[in-house]
Design a protein around this motif. Structure first.
Motif, PDB file in Angstrom:
ATOM      1  N   SER A   1       0.792  -1.138   0.038  1.00 54.94           N
ATOM      2  CA  SER A   1       0.099   0.023   0.094  1.00 54.94           C
ATOM      3  C   SER A   1       0.879   1.222   0.048  1.00 54.94           C
ATOM      4  O   SER A   1       0.103   2.396  -0.214  1.00 54.94           O
ATOM      5  CB  SER A   1      -0.996  -0.191   1.340  1.00 54.94           C
ATOM      6  N   LEU A   2       2.079   1.359   0.349  1.00 54.33           N
ATOM      7  CA  LEU A   2       3.039   2.334   0.354  1.00 54.33           C
ATOM      8  C   LEU A   2       3.955   2.402  -0.837  1.00 54.33           C
ATOM      9  O   LEU A   2       4.559   3.537  -1.160  1.00 54.33           O
ATOM     10  CB  LEU A   2       4.027   2.154   1.422  1.00 54.33           C
ATOM     11  N   ILE A   3       3.744   1.541  -1.772  1.00 57.56           N
ATOM     12  CA  ILE A   3       4.470   1.635  -3.072  1.00 57.56           C
ATOM     13  C   ILE A   3       3.533   2.077  -4.419  1.00 57.56           C
ATOM     14  O   ILE A   3       2.421   1.582  -4.610  1.00 57.56           O
ATOM     15  CB  ILE A   3       4.736   0.095  -3.535  1.00 57.56           C
TER      16      ILE A   3
ATOM     17  N   LEU B   1      13.059   7.781   3.206  1.00 61.06           N
ATOM     18  CA  LEU B   1      11.751   6.702   3.266  1.00 61.06           C
ATOM     19  C   LEU B   1      11.594   6.082   2.284  1.00 61.06           C
ATOM     20  O   LEU B   1      10.975   4.920   2.032  1.00 61.06           O
ATOM     21  CB  LEU B   1      10.659   7.543   3.824  1.00 61.06           C
ATOM     22  N   ARG B   2      11.496   6.521   0.910  1.00 61.38           N
ATOM     23  CA  ARG B   2      11.199   6.114  -0.223  1.00 61.38           C
ATOM     24  C   ARG B   2      11.892   4.633  -0.653  1.00 61.38           C
ATOM     25  O   ARG B   2      11.216   3.643  -0.767  1.00 61.38           O
ATOM     26  CB  ARG B   2      11.260   7.160  -1.548  1.00 61.38           C
TER      27      ARG B   2
ATOM     28  N   HIS C   1      13.347   2.924   1.956  1.00 65.26           N
ATOM     29  CA  HIS C   1      12.986   1.930   2.881  1.00 65.26           C
ATOM     30  C   HIS C   1      11.675   1.332   2.635  1.00 65.26           C
ATOM     31  O   HIS C   1      11.593  -0.004   2.587  1.00 65.26           O
ATOM     32  CB  HIS C   1      13.059   2.607   3.988  1.00 65.26           C
ATOM     33  N   LYS C   2      10.594   2.324   1.965  1.00 70.13           N
ATOM     34  CA  LYS C   2       9.485   1.444   1.504  1.00 70.13           C
ATOM     35  C   LYS C   2       9.743   0.469   0.458  1.00 70.13           C
ATOM     36  O   LYS C   2       9.374  -0.796   0.690  1.00 70.13           O
ATOM     37  CB  LYS C   2       8.609   2.516   1.005  1.00 70.13           C
ATOM     38  N   MET C   3      10.531   0.838  -0.651  1.00 67.54           N
ATOM     39  CA  MET C   3      10.645  -0.046  -1.651  1.00 67.54           C
ATOM     40  C   MET C   3      11.665  -1.350  -1.171  1.00 67.54           C
ATOM     41  O   MET C   3      11.315  -2.538  -1.459  1.00 67.54           O
ATOM     42  CB  MET C   3      11.800   0.650  -2.815  1.00 67.54           C
ATOM     43  N   ARG C   4      12.691  -1.271  -0.248  1.00 64.25           N
ATOM     44  CA  ARG C   4      13.473  -2.272   0.369  1.00 64.25           C
ATOM     45  C   ARG C   4      12.542  -3.251   1.249  1.00 64.25           C
ATOM     46  O   ARG C   4      12.695  -4.441   1.002  1.00 64.25           O
ATOM     47  CB  ARG C   4      14.616  -1.863   0.917  1.00 64.25           C
ATOM     48  N   ALA C   5      11.940  -2.497   2.075  1.00 63.33           N
ATOM     49  CA  ALA C   5      10.779  -3.451   2.984  1.00 63.33           C
ATOM     50  C   ALA C   5      10.002  -4.121   2.080  1.00 63.33           C
ATOM     51  O   ALA C   5       9.670  -5.327   2.169  1.00 63.33           O
ATOM     52  CB  ALA C   5      10.203  -2.548   3.875  1.00 63.33           C
ATOM     53  N   PHE C   6       9.317  -3.694   1.193  1.00 63.59           N
ATOM     54  CA  PHE C   6       8.555  -4.337   0.249  1.00 63.59           C
ATOM     55  C   PHE C   6       9.123  -5.462  -0.311  1.00 63.59           C
ATOM     56  O   PHE C   6       8.464  -6.704  -0.189  1.00 63.59           O
ATOM     57  CB  PHE C   6       7.758  -3.358  -0.832  1.00 63.59           C
TER      58      PHE C   6
END
Length: 243
Positions: free
Chosen positions: A22-24, A89-90, A92-97
């Protein structure tokens, strides 16, 4: 695993992926697709879209999008020189996903390196990401066998749970400390049955075949110790891990 953990964070294969997808946005998804020097970007993007849209978490094709997810997994959003991947944060969102997808699908061998990349990012992404990751880690631990870094997954879940429970009691912390200790000693005994040197190997880290990203595990341990202080988790980590 402490029963209160299972009740507080019901096991859920999809929870981390569903929160993180949902963050991507489209731009992030395309950036992931272009991680391999933009080669075959359209095929990678086509394979990533169903995952981002919430389709079933099936086995990944060995290349589309497995390769780009693995590349983004190693990104370092705090390093502006690191490529591929974004900063802040961008990134981190990509890496976490990417890490969550890899750890959730049935044909990826879970490892402590991918795990710490996920955990490192979700701590920065906030309570929602941590909640979703906790339920996912409960599910993941239920599926792990031996030689699959179980003690590291237990430590990661203990760290996430501790951070989310502001009113965690000493008895709850003691259950976490005992559980992590049990997972480590069980894995040590199992490995020592094949090679006696594991009996005297360094705590936790001596059970792993790789030292990649161990610095991040060290940072996580320090953070848990600082939050716990003289309470059971901090005491257990101080007694067992001298670094």
């Amino acid at each position: 695993m402490p029963q209160w953990i299972r009740e507080r964070f019901p096991p859920d294969q999809r929870s981390a992926v569903d929160h993180l997808r949902s963050l991507i946005d489209e731009g992030m998804l395309r950036e992931i697709a272009e991680a391999d020097y933009a080669r075959d970007a359209e095929q990678h993007l086509a394979a990533l879209k169903p995952i981002r849209n919430g389709d079933e978490l099936r086995e990944l094709h060995y290349w589309f999008p497995d390769e780009v997810l693995r590349l983004i997994r190693w990104s370092e959003p705090e390093d502006p020189e690191w490529k591929p991947g974004s900063t802040g944060l961008r990134g981190h969102k990509m890496r976490a996903f990417s890490c969550a997808v890899l750890l959730a699908v049935p044909n990826f061998e879970p490892d402590k390196e991918t795990l710490i990349q996920l955990v490192d990012s979700v701590f920065l992404l906030g309570p929602g990401a941590l909640e979703a990751t906790a339920g996912f880690l409960v599910w993941r631990l239920d599926t792990l066998g031996r030689e699959e870094d179980r003690p590291f997954f237990a430590l990661a879940l203990a760290a996430v749970a501790q951070s989310l429970e502001d009113s965690i009691s000493s008895s709850m912390e003691q259950e976490l400390a005992d559980w992590v200790t049990h997972e480590e000693s069980s894995e040590r005994a199992y490995l020592a049955s094949f090679c006696d040197s594991y009996r005297t190997a360094p705590w936790l880290f001596g059970l792993s075949f790789s030292d990649m990203r161990n610095n991040k595990w060290e940072m996580l341990i320090r953070a848990v110790r600082e939050r716990s202080g003289p309470r059971p988790l901090g005491r257990m980590l101080t007694e067992n891990h001298k670094a």
